[in-house]
Write an enzyme that holds these catalytic residues in place. Structure first.
Site, PDB file in Angstrom:
ATOM      1  N   HIS A  26       0.840  -1.208   0.000  1.00 24.76           N
ATOM      2  CA  HIS A  26       0.000   0.000   0.000  1.00 24.76           C
ATOM      3  C   HIS A  26       0.873   1.256   0.000  1.00 24.76           C
ATOM      4  CE1 HIS A  26      -2.850   2.780   2.300  1.00 24.76           C
ATOM      5  NE2 HIS A  26      -3.500   2.488   1.193  1.00 24.76           N
ATOM      6  N   HIS A  68      -1.124  10.477  -2.605  1.00 21.63           N
ATOM      7  CA  HIS A  68      -2.424  10.218  -2.003  1.00 21.63           C
ATOM      8  C   HIS A  68      -3.217  11.498  -1.759  1.00 21.63           C
ATOM      9  CE1 HIS A  68      -5.216   9.605   1.393  1.00 21.63           C
ATOM     10  NE2 HIS A  68      -5.402   8.416   0.854  1.00 21.63           N
TER      11      HIS A  68
HETATM   12  O1  G3P Z   1      -6.403   0.399  -1.774  1.00 21.50           O
HETATM   13  C1  G3P Z   1      -7.426   1.178  -1.334  1.00 21.50           C
HETATM   14  C2  G3P Z   1      -7.001   2.119  -0.284  1.00 21.50           C
HETATM   15  O2  G3P Z   1      -5.724   2.611  -0.601  1.00 21.50           O
HETATM   16  C3  G3P Z   1      -7.985   3.223  -0.159  1.00 21.50           C
HETATM   17  O3  G3P Z   1      -7.666   4.123   0.848  1.00 21.50           O
HETATM   18  O4  G3P Z   1      -7.086   6.386   1.530  1.00 21.50           O
HETATM   19  O5  G3P Z   1      -5.337   4.648   1.460  1.00 21.50           O
HETATM   20  O6  G3P Z   1      -6.255   5.566  -0.652  1.00 21.50           O
HETATM   21  P1  G3P Z   1      -6.533   5.223   0.780  1.00 21.50           P
HETATM   22 CA    CA Z   2      -5.166   4.220  -2.235  1.00 19.54          CA
END
Ligand code: G3P
Ligand code: CA
Length: 269
Positions: A26, A68
């Site tokens: 992530h 992000h």
């Molecule tokens: O993979 C989905 C997840 O990343 C969504 O939340 O806020 O980390 O982009 P966020």
């Molecule tokens: Ca994401």
């Protein structure tokens, strides 16, 4: 023929027991290194992650940037909306030093990330999330698909080791992706579940669902219902061993984690 929006399937990577979920990093290996930096993605690849998750936004001059937040303030020494900077202006900022002890790092374009993935010379999956609302609206998906086409990833041949899926919380964004590039798999992200809705109806045509781990915990029937209706399931953001165990029992397709090395070790990989 692959159904539109469902992409193609790949064989189970070597060393991965068939029943364990794929592990996506992530924002890169973001517990170890500043998120959305090349170093964080290279660490995730070195850790053996099956896939990389990244968020994308457009610069003022239309480049696809891996970030992000809508604003620069949290993860760089810049300030204000990403969308008000050109790539040349973003390139003068530091996206690493906001993390204690981390090295300075340049802005990461999707183009650069895709080159790094190609250089890995092994099967890698990418989960690219288009961030909305965006002042550029549909241009975000248009520019994303253009970049993927340049890298031969919008409609890859059977031997291509890199497979891209596009995720979003925005159903219209994913509808645009399917219209522009029908071979790309789409993942509808879910954070809330309106009561009484048939789960398949929540996906608006996406092949896969991306519920949060909180949603999975609070709605134990969700994953079985999604899988029962033939949808793949990608769960975010999964950093706890107990959650990995829960999701492995559920048989989800992928977990998205800030700690890919720990997740792989816990899953016996
Ligand atoms: O993979 C989905 C997840 O990343 C969504 O939340 O806020 O980390 O982009 P966020
Ligand atoms: Ca994401």
């Amino acid at each position: 023929m692959t159904p539109p929006g469902q992409g193609s399937t790949l064989p189970v990577p070597p060393g991965r027991p068939a029943a364990t979920p794929l592990v996506f990093a992530h924002r890169g290996a973001s517990a170890a290194l500043p998120e959305h930096t090349l170093a964080a993605y290279e660490r995730a690849l070195a850790d053996g992650a099956d896939g990389l998750e990244c968020d994308v936004r457009l610069s003022r001059d239309g480049h696809v940037i891996c970030l992000h937040d809508r604003r620069l303030d949290r993860t760089s020494n810049g300030t204000g909306p990403v969308s008000s900077y050109t790539l040349a202006e973003l390139s003068r900022l530091d996206f690493g030093s906001w993390r204690d002890g981390a090295d300075p790092a340049p802005v990461l374009t999707l183009d650069r990330l895709l080159r790094a993935v190609r250089e890995a010379a092994r099967p890698v999956r990418l989960l690219i999330e288009t961030k909305h609302p965006s002042r550029f609206g549909a241009n975000l998906e248009r520019r994303l698909v253009e970049v993927l086409r340049r890298h031969d990833l919008a409609d890859p041949g059977p031997d291509c080791p890199v497979r891209v899926s596009v995720a979003s919380f925005s159903p219209p964004a994913l509808r645009r992706v399917r219209a522009l590039a029908p071979a790309l798999a789409t993942v509808q992200l879910l954070e809330l579940l309106p009561p009484g809705r048939w789960v398949g109806g929540l996906l608006f045509g996406a092949a896969a669902a991306g519920p949060s781990i909180d949603l999975v915990r609070s709605r134990p029937g969700l994953v079985p219902a999604l899988r029962g209706s033939g949808h793949q399931v990608y769960v975010w953001t999964v950093n706890e061993s107990s959650d990995l165990d829960l999701l492995a029992r559920h048989g989800v397709d992928a977990v998205i984690t800030d700690r890919p090395a720990d997740a792989l070790a816990h899953l016996g990989r």
